[in-house]
Design a protein around this motif. Structure first.
Motif, PDB file in Angstrom:
ATOM      1  N   HIS A  18      -2.303   6.403  -0.798  1.00 57.41           N
ATOM      2  CA  HIS A  18      -3.697   6.714  -1.570  1.00 57.41           C
ATOM      3  C   HIS A  18      -4.503   5.241  -1.833  1.00 57.41           C
ATOM      4  N   ASN A  19      -3.719   4.108  -1.976  1.00 54.26           N
ATOM      5  CA  ASN A  19      -4.299   2.823  -2.536  1.00 54.26           C
ATOM      6  C   ASN A  19      -3.534   1.826  -1.850  1.00 54.26           C
TER       7      ASN A  19
ATOM      8  N   ILE B 119      -2.596  -2.168  -3.263  1.00 51.05           N
ATOM      9  CA  ILE B 119      -2.529  -2.521  -4.612  1.00 51.05           C
ATOM     10  C   ILE B 119      -2.124  -4.031  -4.413  1.00 51.05           C
TER      11      ILE B 119
ATOM     12  N   GLN C 207     -14.467   2.271  -5.472  1.00 53.69           N
ATOM     13  CA  GLN C 207     -13.335   2.499  -6.393  1.00 53.69           C
ATOM     14  C   GLN C 207     -12.241   1.386  -6.616  1.00 53.69           C
TER      15      GLN C 207
ATOM     16  N   GLU D 265       0.799  -1.265   0.153  1.00 49.53           N
ATOM     17  CA  GLU D 265      -0.007  -0.036   0.012  1.00 49.53           C
ATOM     18  C   GLU D 265       0.836   1.245   0.044  1.00 49.53           C
TER      19      GLU D 265
ATOM     20  N   LYS E  87      -6.675   8.294   4.460  1.00 45.90           N
ATOM     21  CA  LYS E  87      -5.525   8.815   3.946  1.00 45.90           C
ATOM     22  C   LYS E  87      -4.914   9.788   4.907  1.00 45.90           C
TER      23      LYS E  87
ATOM     24  N   VAL F  36     -10.771   0.585   2.878  1.00 44.12           N
ATOM     25  CA  VAL F  36     -11.015   0.840   1.229  1.00 44.12           C
ATOM     26  C   VAL F  36     -12.308   1.367   0.835  1.00 44.12           C
TER      27      VAL F  36
ATOM     28  N   ASN G 225      -6.094  -2.038  -7.995  1.00 44.20           N
ATOM     29  CA  ASN G 225      -5.901  -0.882  -7.254  1.00 44.20           C
ATOM     30  C   ASN G 225      -7.195  -0.597  -6.091  1.00 44.20           C
ATOM     31  N   LEU G 226      -6.991  -0.583  -5.112  1.00 39.96           N
ATOM     32  CA  LEU G 226      -8.355  -0.505  -4.230  1.00 39.96           C
ATOM     33  C   LEU G 226      -7.748   0.861  -3.582  1.00 39.96           C
ATOM     34  N   ALA G 227      -8.974   1.950  -3.818  1.00 39.92           N
ATOM     35  CA  ALA G 227      -8.586   3.158  -3.343  1.00 39.92           C
ATOM     36  C   ALA G 227      -8.972   3.536  -2.055  1.00 39.92           C
ATOM     37  N   LYS G 228      -8.284   4.113  -1.171  1.00 35.67           N
ATOM     38  CA  LYS G 228      -8.725   4.300   0.269  1.00 35.67           C
ATOM     39  C   LYS G 228      -9.460   5.349   0.503  1.00 35.67           C
TER      40      LYS G 228
END
Length: 166
Positions: A56-57, A59, A122, A53, A143, A118, A135-138
């Motif tokens: 922001h993501n 992965i 997104q 990670e 953040k 997560v 990609n898993l956006a947070k």
């Protein structure tokens, strides 16, 4: 002296049991009447996964060489990321007195419980050179946030609100 001989016998028995367990793995499921080499073609495919990670993501990188993108399904349901795919046998190649299949074929499913940080809506996935990258956006609140440190006199909230800040 007798005690030492007893321990030595137990050690030998344990070593023999380990060797027998290793040998028996050759003949475990899935059973194939052709022998253990043929069983390799039907074993479960479990592609290796790297998870890391950044701010922001989260992965995931999953090795899927030889698997067509149309044979891969990525879904998120009930806070679980599921990756399902299938590696199909291309064609059998036989040579006289030689046949060996070591690559694994068949379908696989890998599931991962998503952390609460997560944003399930997104999620993006792409495949490049045999590596599936997800990609898993947070979520914004997950953040990291930069907090500015003021130098000098401490201003109280009451003084700032009343406009009396120095």
């Amino acid at each position: 002296m007798t005690l030492l001989t007893g321990w030595e016998s137990l050690r030998e028995l344990s070593a023999m049991q380990d060797r027998m367990n290793r040998m028996s793995r050759l003949f475990r499921e899935p059973y194939s009447p052709e022998g253990p080499e043929e069983a390799l073609t039907t074993t479960a495919v479990a592609p290796p996964v790297d998870i890391y990670e950044d701010e922001h993501n989260i992965i995931l990188k999953i090795d899927v060489p030889g698997i067509d993108e149309k044979d891969i399904d990525v879904s998120v349901q009930n806070n679980t990321l599921t990756v399902h795919g299938e590696r199909k046998i291309e064609k059998e190649e036989k040579e006289e007195n030689f046949r060996r299949v070591e690559r694994q074929y068949g379908s696989f499913t890998r599931s991962f419980t998503l952390p609460s940080s997560v944003e399930p809506g997104q999620v993006s996935a792409r495949c490049d050179k045999g590596v599936l990258k997800i990609n898993l956006a947070k979520k914004a609140e997950a953040k990291p946030m930069q907090i500015k440190v003021n130098v000098g006199a401490e201003k109280t909230l009451e003084a700032i609100e009343s406009g009396k800040a120095a």
